[in-house]
Design a protein around this motif. Structure first.
Motif, PDB file in Angstrom:
ATOM      1  N   GLU A  55     -28.376 -30.345 -35.589  1.00 55.00           N
ATOM      2  CA  GLU A  55     -28.889 -28.987 -35.390  1.00 55.00           C
ATOM      3  C   GLU A  55     -28.972 -28.277 -36.752  1.00 55.00           C
ATOM      4  N   SER A 100     -19.207 -17.785 -25.447  1.00 54.68           N
ATOM      5  CA  SER A 100     -20.627 -17.779 -25.809  1.00 54.68           C
ATOM      6  C   SER A 100     -20.836 -16.741 -26.901  1.00 54.68           C
ATOM      7  N   LYS A 101     -21.364 -17.197 -28.018  1.00 52.39           N
ATOM      8  CA  LYS A 101     -21.612 -16.267 -29.123  1.00 52.39           C
ATOM      9  C   LYS A 101     -22.526 -15.127 -28.654  1.00 52.39           C
ATOM     10  N   THR A 102     -23.607 -15.492 -27.983  1.00 52.65           N
ATOM     11  CA  THR A 102     -24.597 -14.491 -27.577  1.00 52.65           C
ATOM     12  C   THR A 102     -24.298 -13.866 -26.221  1.00 52.65           C
ATOM     13  N   LYS A 118     -36.338 -23.641 -24.234  1.00 52.39           N
ATOM     14  CA  LYS A 118     -35.660 -22.626 -23.401  1.00 52.39           C
ATOM     15  C   LYS A 118     -36.689 -21.719 -22.738  1.00 52.39           C
ATOM     16  N   GLN A 175     -24.171 -32.342 -33.067  1.00 47.66           N
ATOM     17  CA  GLN A 175     -24.680 -30.969 -33.167  1.00 47.66           C
ATOM     18  C   GLN A 175     -24.559 -30.464 -34.597  1.00 47.66           C
ATOM     19  N   THR A 178     -26.602 -17.217 -22.936  1.00 51.13           N
ATOM     20  CA  THR A 178     -27.054 -18.603 -22.789  1.00 51.13           C
ATOM     21  C   THR A 178     -27.111 -19.001 -21.313  1.00 51.13           C
ATOM     22  N   VAL A 219     -34.635 -24.997 -31.052  1.00 49.53           N
ATOM     23  CA  VAL A 219     -34.152 -25.095 -29.671  1.00 49.53           C
ATOM     24  C   VAL A 219     -34.815 -24.061 -28.766  1.00 49.53           C
ATOM     25  N   ILE A 233     -21.323 -23.933 -24.109  1.00 50.69           N
ATOM     26  CA  ILE A 233     -22.181 -25.090 -24.393  1.00 50.69           C
ATOM     27  C   ILE A 233     -22.489 -25.122 -25.885  1.00 50.69           C
ATOM     28  N   GLY A 234     -22.903 -26.278 -26.379  1.00 53.49           N
ATOM     29  CA  GLY A 234     -23.202 -26.420 -27.819  1.00 53.49           C
ATOM     30  C   GLY A 234     -21.952 -26.120 -28.622  1.00 53.49           C
ATOM     31  N   GLY A 235     -22.087 -25.252 -29.602  1.00 57.80           N
ATOM     32  CA  GLY A 235     -20.945 -24.931 -30.459  1.00 57.80           C
ATOM     33  C   GLY A 235     -19.820 -24.235 -29.710  1.00 57.80           C
ATOM     34  N   SER A 236     -20.100 -23.688 -28.548  1.00 54.65           N
ATOM     35  CA  SER A 236     -19.059 -23.020 -27.768  1.00 54.65           C
ATOM     36  C   SER A 236     -18.363 -23.994 -26.817  1.00 54.65           C
ATOM     37  N   GLN A 266     -31.510 -22.494 -36.069  1.00 53.18           N
ATOM     38  CA  GLN A 266     -31.815 -23.522 -35.054  1.00 53.18           C
ATOM     39  C   GLN A 266     -32.997 -23.081 -34.214  1.00 53.18           C
ATOM     40  N   GLY A 301     -22.953 -20.940 -34.412  1.00 55.63           N
ATOM     41  CA  GLY A 301     -22.389 -21.593 -33.220  1.00 55.63           C
ATOM     42  C   GLY A 301     -21.697 -22.908 -33.536  1.00 55.63           C
ATOM     43  N   ARG A 302     -22.368 -23.785 -34.271  1.00 57.32           N
ATOM     44  CA  ARG A 302     -21.788 -25.112 -34.533  1.00 57.32           C
ATOM     45  C   ARG A 302     -20.725 -25.071 -35.619  1.00 57.32           C
TER      46      ARG A 302
HETATM   47  O1  F6P Z   1     -29.239 -23.759 -27.976  1.00 52.77           O
HETATM   48  C1  F6P Z   1     -28.558 -23.928 -29.169  1.00 52.77           C
HETATM   49  C2  F6P Z   1     -27.431 -22.950 -29.333  1.00 52.77           C
HETATM   50  O2  F6P Z   1     -27.927 -21.726 -29.757  1.00 52.77           O
HETATM   51  C3  F6P Z   1     -26.404 -23.490 -30.294  1.00 52.77           C
HETATM   52  O3  F6P Z   1     -26.726 -23.262 -31.609  1.00 52.77           O
HETATM   53  C4  F6P Z   1     -25.173 -22.810 -29.824  1.00 52.77           C
HETATM   54  O4  F6P Z   1     -24.016 -23.441 -30.308  1.00 52.77           O
HETATM   55  C5  F6P Z   1     -25.344 -22.923 -28.327  1.00 52.77           C
HETATM   56  O5  F6P Z   1     -26.723 -22.742 -28.127  1.00 52.77           O
HETATM   57  C6  F6P Z   1     -24.546 -21.973 -27.494  1.00 52.77           C
HETATM   58  O6  F6P Z   1     -24.817 -20.639 -27.822  1.00 52.77           O
HETATM   59  P1  F6P Z   1     -23.877 -19.467 -27.340  1.00 52.77           P
HETATM   60  O7  F6P Z   1     -22.529 -19.662 -27.964  1.00 52.77           O
HETATM   61  O8  F6P Z   1     -24.531 -18.207 -27.794  1.00 52.77           O
HETATM   62  O9  F6P Z   1     -23.784 -19.539 -25.837  1.00 52.77           O
END
Ligand code: F6P
Length: 542
Positions: A353, A205-207, A504, A349, A210, A500, A152-155, A497, A267-268
């Protein structure tokens, strides 16, 4: 540090705006027959026409002076040098390293990151080639034919935008889908006609924490195991793209099936990192490299060109001109290419963002407007929907028209008609139609006010020879660096960011209040409490 609004160039721009605010584009063009040939710039295959803006050469000179006063050159150099310019997260910002050629040297904390970048690209290329050749077999031995990116988002937005934009170049034997929304309908629709035995999920997902992505990934695992019935199938049907190996392992994906990236990729800004895996599988490694090369060509242009002929710098400075001196609140992104249908969403985004901020790097409230609102749709569809307001509404909206000289699908005269419309819209917006012209056409006097177009509505036109991977790369980097330019002038951080987070956290609190069988004690405001009770009642959970 001098406050932005106290800078000499800012002051001069304020005075200059008062001096030219009455000027009409009709007059500016009449006074200067070569304006349309002069107010253009070109780089990395993009021709950028900014002549139809409410400005003069003096405006450009003052905006360039503002960029210099704000230290844009030093900030660009700091970014490319790997300095920790994302101060609120204490991170370097090096998406430019993701598309650097193999021999380049870009350091973070004294370590050249380019070899690591290419090591991941090489692993991605081997994987992509295997999947494309039918050599990646699923658990039952059937080759993978379906790829589902969960993110989602940048991913999500970069990969889906690039896939749609470059579909013409993609392997049509592969079905590529994208699931982003936690709304189960997204997953259900994306998978309803897929055979689990032939489906590979890329969990991006970067993190890797999410909520939406993890929920969809768990649902995907259940969907797969429901059909294949053996935990061992996960290894053949799931790969991960992340910076967080520990969470990937915890989820149950073998980290040998993980493609990594680094905390210095936002992410973006991540579509050229391993987040682009689905793009690479769809296009193949060679075409994907062309995409990266297009990004790199624009990166180098941004790094080296003087601001007066630097496309992203000019575009960013024009955004400042409208947002801060002309009170413009929104920008319309109008690609005249159906393949770019997700480009406005992707840019939303990237731009909002990044620059939707209201405190400076020092944490003090800004005393000026920052990021405008971005939106848009491909032409010509938008012409039959919202262009009325752009032409005759009360608000001033800046438009970015994006078009290509040749089509990827030659069909009769479709393409000339498409492009004729793009050029015509920019012309109509700029020059309009006077009441006299309307009357001279035979319009009755009472109707003339309705058929009059004030004109003087600004637009940029970005024209390229053809939509190719390289052109898309250059176009995307153009906007990335325009956003950076704006952020530098506004003295904000375009790379965090925090805004956001609150939603959450609150969603995390509300979720159990919706799900439990017993009525929970609610401690929100009366509106939220009542909505939750009504929701529960409608679900039969009173
Ligand atoms: O909620 C915003 C965000 O952190 C974006 O900046 C990011 O692209 C997206 O969520 C997805 O994050 P992740 O790649 O860690 O799942």
């Amino acid at each position: 540090m001098t406050m932005l609004t106290q800078r000499p160039a800012w002051r001069a721009l304020e005075a200059h705006y008062q001096a030219i605010r009455g000027a009409h584009l009709r007059q500016l063009f009449a006074d200067d027959p070569h304006r349309g040939e002069r107010l253009v710039a070109e780089a990395a295959g993009l021709y950028f026409d900014y002549a139809k803006n409410r400005l003069t050469d003096e405006t450009i000179g003052l905006l360039v002076a503002l960029a210099e006063e704000c230290g844009l050159r030093a900030k660009i150099d700091a970014m490319f040098r790997g300095e920790r310019i994302n101060t609120t997260e204490d991170r370097a910002v090096l998406h430019v390293a993701l598309r650097a050629p193999r021999g380049a040297v870009i350091e973070v904390d004294g370590v050249n990151v380019v070899p690591e970048v290419h090591a991941v690209l090489d692993r991605m290329a081997a994987f992509a080639a295997q999947v494309r050749a039918g050599g990646w077999a699923g658990f039952t031995g059937k080759p993978i034919r379906n790829l589902v990116n969960i993110g989602i988002g940048g991913s999500d937005l970069g990969p889906v935008m690039a896939y749609e934009a470059l579909k013409h170049y993609s392997d049509r034997h592969l079905t590529v889908r994208f699931v982003s929304n936690v709304d189960g309908s997204d997953f259900a629709e994306a998978t309803r006609d897929l055979d689990p035995a032939e489906t590979l999920f890329i969990v991006a997902s970067k993190t890797f924490t999410t909520l939406e992505t993890m929920t969809n990934a768990r649902t995907a695992r259940a969907w797969l195991l429901g059909a294949l019935g053996d935990e061992a199938a996960v290894a053949r049907h799931f790969v991960a793209v992340s910076t967080n190996a520990a969470e990937v392992a915890k989820f149950g994906i073998d980290t040998t099936n993980m493609f990594g990236f680094w905390d210095w990729v936002g992410g973006r800004y991540s579509m050229t990192s391993a987040i682009g895996l689905s793009t690479m599988v769809a296009l193949g490694p060679e075409r994907y490299r062309e995409l990266l090369d297009g990004f790199h060509a624009m990166d180098e242009h941004f790094r080296t060109a003087p601001f007066a002929s630097n496309l992203p710098a000019l575009h960013g400075l024009l955004t400042i001109w409208y947002a801060n001196f002309s009170g413009v609140e929104t920008v319309a992104i109008l690609p005249y290419d159906q393949y770019l249908k997700r480009f406005p969403a992707y840019l939303q985004q990237l731009t909002m963002e990044s620059n939707g901020k209201s405190v400076t790097l020092a944490g003090t409230p800004v005393a000026y407007q920052t990021g405008p609102i971005y939106w848009g749709e491909p032409g010509t569809n938008g012409q039959h929907s919202f262009y009325q307001l752009i032409h005759q509404g009360t608000r001033l909206i800046v438009c970015d028209f994006i078009g290509f000289a040749t089509t990827l699908n030659p069909l009769g005269n479709h393409h000339d008609l498409l492009m004729a419309n793009m050029f015509a819209q920019a012309e109509a917006l700029a020059f309009g139609k006077t009441a006299e012209e309307a009357l001279a056409e035979g319009t009755p006097a009472w109707l003339a006010p309705h058929r009059t177009f004030a004109g003087n509505r600004p637009s940029n036109t970005i024209l390229a020879a053809r939509l190719t991977p390289a052109t898309l790369g250059a176009l995307t980097a153009f906007y990335e660096h325009s956003v950076f330019t704006q952020g530098v002038i506004w003295n904000i951080n375009p790379f965090d960011q925090w805004g956001v987070e609150l939603g959450k956290v609150l969603a995390g609190r509300i979720a159990p209040e919706l799900a439990g069988e017993a009525t929970p004690a609610l401690a929100h405001d009366s509106s939220t409490n009542t909505l939750i009770r009504r929701y529960r009642a409608l679900c039969g959970r009173t």
